[in-house]
Design a protein around this motif. Structure first.
Motif, PDB file in Angstrom:
ATOM      1  N   UNK A 252       4.578  15.465   3.038  1.00  0.00           N
ATOM      2  CA  UNK A 252       3.348  15.141   3.758  1.00  0.00           C
ATOM      3  C   UNK A 252       2.534  14.230   2.867  1.00  0.00           C
ATOM      4  N   UNK A 253       1.864  13.237   3.476  1.00  0.00           N
ATOM      5  CA  UNK A 253       1.160  12.243   2.695  1.00  0.00           C
ATOM      6  C   UNK A 253      -0.244  11.996   3.244  1.00  0.00           C
ATOM      7  N   UNK A 254      -1.130  11.607   2.340  1.00  0.00           N
ATOM      8  CA  UNK A 254      -2.439  11.126   2.764  1.00  0.00           C
ATOM      9  C   UNK A 254      -2.264   9.782   3.469  1.00  0.00           C
ATOM     10  N   UNK A 255      -3.144   9.519   4.405  1.00  0.00           N
ATOM     11  CA  UNK A 255      -3.050   8.256   5.160  1.00  0.00           C
ATOM     12  C   UNK A 255      -3.114   7.050   4.236  1.00  0.00           C
ATOM     13  N   UNK A 256      -3.849   7.168   3.143  1.00  0.00           N
ATOM     14  CA  UNK A 256      -4.053   6.033   2.239  1.00  0.00           C
ATOM     15  C   UNK A 256      -2.783   5.611   1.517  1.00  0.00           C
ATOM     16  N   UNK A 257      -1.781   6.495   1.457  1.00  0.00           N
ATOM     17  CA  UNK A 257      -0.555   6.162   0.722  1.00  0.00           C
ATOM     18  C   UNK A 257       0.681   6.188   1.614  1.00  0.00           C
ATOM     19  N   UNK A 258       0.515   6.607   2.848  1.00  0.00           N
ATOM     20  CA  UNK A 258       1.655   6.732   3.756  1.00  0.00           C
ATOM     21  C   UNK A 258       2.374   5.388   3.905  1.00  0.00           C
ATOM     22  N   UNK A 259       3.696   5.420   3.784  1.00  0.00           N
ATOM     23  CA  UNK A 259       4.492   4.199   3.876  1.00  0.00           C
ATOM     24  C   UNK A 259       4.666   3.474   2.558  1.00  0.00           C
ATOM     25  N   UNK A 260       3.888   3.851   1.554  1.00  0.00           N
ATOM     26  CA  UNK A 260       4.001   3.210   0.225  1.00  0.00           C
ATOM     27  C   UNK A 260       4.504   4.190  -0.839  1.00  0.00           C
ATOM     28  N   UNK A 261       4.128   5.443  -0.720  1.00  0.00           N
ATOM     29  CA  UNK A 261       4.495   6.461  -1.718  1.00  0.00           C
ATOM     30  C   UNK A 261       5.547   7.400  -1.132  1.00  0.00           C
ATOM     31  N   UNK A 262       6.437   7.868  -1.990  1.00  0.00           N
ATOM     32  CA  UNK A 262       7.470   8.822  -1.577  1.00  0.00           C
ATOM     33  C   UNK A 262       7.576   9.930  -2.608  1.00  0.00           C
ATOM     34  N   UNK A 263       7.518  11.171  -2.142  1.00  0.00           N
ATOM     35  CA  UNK A 263       7.671  12.333  -3.018  1.00  0.00           C
ATOM     36  C   UNK A 263       9.069  12.909  -2.816  1.00  0.00           C
TER      37      UNK A 263
ATOM     38  N   UNK B 108       7.096  11.113  -7.851  1.00  0.00           N
ATOM     39  CA  UNK B 108       6.218  10.359  -6.965  1.00  0.00           C
ATOM     40  C   UNK B 108       6.550   8.887  -7.162  1.00  0.00           C
ATOM     41  N   UNK B 109       7.273   8.327  -6.199  1.00  0.00           N
ATOM     42  CA  UNK B 109       7.603   6.903  -6.232  1.00  0.00           C
ATOM     43  C   UNK B 109       6.473   6.141  -5.550  1.00  0.00           C
ATOM     44  N   UNK B 110       5.872   5.240  -6.279  1.00  0.00           N
ATOM     45  CA  UNK B 110       4.717   4.487  -5.758  1.00  0.00           C
ATOM     46  C   UNK B 110       5.082   3.022  -5.684  1.00  0.00           C
ATOM     47  N   UNK B 111       5.086   2.473  -4.487  1.00  0.00           N
ATOM     48  CA  UNK B 111       5.388   1.066  -4.262  1.00  0.00           C
ATOM     49  C   UNK B 111       4.172   0.351  -3.682  1.00  0.00           C
ATOM     50  N   UNK B 112       4.205  -0.949  -3.730  1.00  0.00           N
ATOM     51  CA  UNK B 112       3.112  -1.766  -3.177  1.00  0.00           C
ATOM     52  C   UNK B 112       1.757  -1.259  -3.674  1.00  0.00           C
ATOM     53  N   UNK B 113       1.659  -1.067  -4.959  1.00  0.00           N
ATOM     54  CA  UNK B 113       0.433  -0.496  -5.529  1.00  0.00           C
ATOM     55  C   UNK B 113      -0.751  -1.429  -5.360  1.00  0.00           C
ATOM     56  N   UNK B 114      -1.913  -0.816  -5.175  1.00  0.00           N
ATOM     57  CA  UNK B 114      -3.160  -1.542  -4.980  1.00  0.00           C
ATOM     58  C   UNK B 114      -4.140  -1.140  -6.079  1.00  0.00           C
ATOM     59  N   UNK B 115      -5.109  -1.983  -6.384  1.00  0.00           N
ATOM     60  CA  UNK B 115      -6.110  -1.603  -7.390  1.00  0.00           C
ATOM     61  C   UNK B 115      -6.798  -0.273  -7.061  1.00  0.00           C
ATOM     62  N   UNK B 116      -6.978   0.022  -5.812  1.00  0.00           N
ATOM     63  CA  UNK B 116      -7.631   1.281  -5.436  1.00  0.00           C
ATOM     64  C   UNK B 116      -6.752   2.510  -5.675  1.00  0.00           C
ATOM     65  N   UNK B 117      -5.491   2.308  -6.063  1.00  0.00           N
ATOM     66  CA  UNK B 117      -4.634   3.429  -6.446  1.00  0.00           C
ATOM     67  C   UNK B 117      -4.868   3.841  -7.897  1.00  0.00           C
ATOM     68  N   UNK B 118      -5.682   3.083  -8.628  1.00  0.00           N
ATOM     69  CA  UNK B 118      -5.972   3.420 -10.015  1.00  0.00           C
ATOM     70  C   UNK B 118      -6.639   4.784 -10.108  1.00  0.00           C
ATOM     71  N   UNK B 119      -6.037   5.671 -10.895  1.00  0.00           N
ATOM     72  CA  UNK B 119      -6.540   7.038 -11.014  1.00  0.00           C
ATOM     73  C   UNK B 119      -5.678   7.792 -12.015  1.00  0.00           C
ATOM     74  N   UNK B 120      -6.136   8.971 -12.382  1.00  0.00           N
ATOM     75  CA  UNK B 120      -5.284   9.936 -13.072  1.00  0.00           C
ATOM     76  C   UNK B 120      -4.548  10.734 -12.003  1.00  0.00           C
ATOM     77  N   UNK B 121      -3.243  10.782 -12.119  1.00  0.00           N
ATOM     78  CA  UNK B 121      -2.411  11.496 -11.154  1.00  0.00           C
ATOM     79  C   UNK B 121      -1.982  12.835 -11.744  1.00  0.00           C
ATOM     80  N   UNK B 122      -2.154  13.875 -10.957  1.00  0.00           N
ATOM     81  CA  UNK B 122      -1.852  15.228 -11.413  1.00  0.00           C
ATOM     82  C   UNK B 122      -0.945  15.931 -10.404  1.00  0.00           C
TER      83      UNK B 122
END
Length: 120
Positions: A59-70, A81-95
């Motif tokens: 299950x994914x948040x709408x903001x990452x759906x289609x770009x991220x795969x768990x 967590x595979x993250x593709x098509x990254x955007x500046x707004x994806x900048x964060x600490x991931x936990x």
């Protein structure tokens, strides 16, 4: 002692990709869903997505759906967590997070986080 250890963060240009890992120990990994969350400076922690225990539904948040795969590898006690098509707004600490039940009381466990920075 339950441990979650994230790795794989770094600096990447917009449009690039990263793969994060969350290595777990000291609990029956196969039995629990694992969640990924992120926290950007000055913002509240937000859910990115999660993967269920045995059937591996995601299950994914709408903001990452289609770009991220768990995904998860139960033999390695690791979630990815595979993250593709990254955007500046994806900048964060991931936990990563797991909620375990102890005597019918839920306990949340967190890793230390891994920094992801996406440059424009």
């Amino acid at each position: 002692e339950v441990q979650l250890v994230e790795s794989g963060g770094g600096l990447v240009q917009a449009g690039g990709s990263l793969r994060l890992s969350c290595a777990a120990s000291a609990f029956t990994f196969d039995d629990y869903a694992i969640a990924w969350l992120r926290q950007a400076p000055g913002k509240e922690r937000e859910g990115v997505g999660c993967i269920t225990s045995r059937d591996g539904s995601t299950f994914y948040a709408d903001s990452v759906k289609g770009r991220f795969t768990i995904s998860r590898d139960n033999a390695k006690n690791t979630v990815y967590l595979q993250m593709n098509s990254l955007k500046p707004e994806d900048t964060a600490v991931y936990l990563c997070n797991v909620q375990l039940m102890r005597d019918m009381v839920p306990y949340d466990y967190w890793g230390q986080g891994t920094q992801v920075t996406v440059s424009s």
